[in-house]
Design a protein around this motif. Sequence first.
Motif, PDB file in Angstrom:
ATOM      1  N   ALA A   1      49.831 115.394  28.284  1.00 27.64           N
ATOM      2  CA  ALA A   1      49.548 115.897  26.935  1.00 27.64           C
ATOM      3  C   ALA A   1      50.684 116.819  26.531  1.00 27.64           C
ATOM      4  O   ALA A   1      51.091 117.700  27.299  1.00 27.64           O
ATOM      5  CB  ALA A   1      48.223 116.648  26.921  1.00 27.64           C
TER       6      ALA A   1
ATOM      7  N   GLU B   1      47.598 123.598  20.550  1.00 23.77           N
ATOM      8  CA  GLU B   1      47.106 122.217  20.606  1.00 23.77           C
ATOM      9  C   GLU B   1      46.637 121.852  22.010  1.00 23.77           C
ATOM     10  O   GLU B   1      45.631 121.141  22.177  1.00 23.77           O
ATOM     11  CB  GLU B   1      48.212 121.265  20.153  1.00 23.77           C
ATOM     12  CG  GLU B   1      48.562 121.413  18.672  1.00 23.77           C
ATOM     13  CD  GLU B   1      49.840 120.682  18.299  1.00 23.77           C
ATOM     14  OE1 GLU B   1      49.995 120.365  17.098  1.00 23.77           O
ATOM     15  OE2 GLU B   1      50.696 120.436  19.178  1.00 23.77           O
TER      16      GLU B   1
ATOM     17  N   TRP C   1      42.999 120.568  23.481  1.00 20.16           N
ATOM     18  CA  TRP C   1      42.936 119.353  24.306  1.00 20.16           C
ATOM     19  C   TRP C   1      42.198 119.628  25.612  1.00 20.16           C
ATOM     20  O   TRP C   1      41.310 118.871  26.010  1.00 20.16           O
ATOM     21  CB  TRP C   1      44.355 118.867  24.585  1.00 20.16           C
ATOM     22  CG  TRP C   1      44.450 117.780  25.611  1.00 20.16           C
ATOM     23  CD1 TRP C   1      44.255 116.447  25.410  1.00 20.16           C
ATOM     24  CD2 TRP C   1      44.760 117.942  27.003  1.00 20.16           C
ATOM     25  NE1 TRP C   1      44.427 115.762  26.598  1.00 20.16           N
ATOM     26  CE2 TRP C   1      44.728 116.653  27.580  1.00 20.16           C
ATOM     27  CE3 TRP C   1      45.060 119.033  27.804  1.00 20.16           C
ATOM     28  CZ2 TRP C   1      44.982 116.446  28.947  1.00 20.16           C
ATOM     29  CZ3 TRP C   1      45.311 118.831  29.150  1.00 20.16           C
ATOM     30  CH2 TRP C   1      45.274 117.543  29.711  1.00 20.16           C
TER      31      TRP C   1
END
Length: 287
Positions: free
Chosen positions: A209, A215, A219
């Motif tokens: 990722a 972000e 996640w």
Amino acid sequence: MDAPRRHTETTTAALTLAATPIGNLGDLTDRVKAVLHQADIIAAEDTRSLHKLLHAAGVQFSGTVVSHHEHNEAESSKGLIEAVRQGKNVVFVPEAGMPAISDPGYRLTQEAIAASVDVTVAPGASAAMTALVLSGLPTDRFAFEGFIPRKAGEKAKALAALAAETRTLIFYESPHRTAETLKAMAQAFGLQRQAAVARELTKLHEEIARGTLTELIDWAESKTLKGEIVIVVGPAPAAAQATFDEALAQVRALVEGGERLKAATRQVGQDTGHSARELYNAVLADR
């Protein structure tokens, strides 16, 4: 300083540090297979994992397997070094990856060198290097930080010391602490710092990722993470080379201009890479 040596295939008794796969069995090299086959003694961080590996890779082995881990490494190292002195070929294998990196092989290596025992390496896969390459972050300069402290205060302090680091940083972490660590990194490095999280490297469900720390927090919190985790954090922006006092001056200027202290420290922390918490506390200490 020890005199430099040319590398040759080991023909006399030596300690060999051998890499094991980090996931994919195909990453076990032919050289490591030969080293394991020829060993008189294999010292394993996890003997059960070793036996599974030998069986899966079809490596025939008639020597002795002994346990060498963090709880017995002091005494075990002495015995292994003595075995080499008696003419035995001794191989150390970690549970996964390159030996002596975040495993008990480091102390064994140190003591073998101090005892003038021949030491060589049969290299292979490394989770840290694999994650770095996959991250897409700068690879020209990087630093491996291993596991950071578990306690919140110690973790915050360790990360604050790295906030202005202009090299890409590589960390190991457990899956159940990943989200918490990403939040601590966002606090220390800024919400918009680029990073990547890799898990299950080289395995069937390998996942990487990439994004900002903000972000990546979303996640990590959106799923139940499993497997070994590597976190790669990009270098601080050029502006982060400002000293702490310079960053503090920026905070004071924003506050004098009408900005609230918490918002000012958050903004300057993001812009400079300095810890917003430390900036906040420094301003309060001056009042």
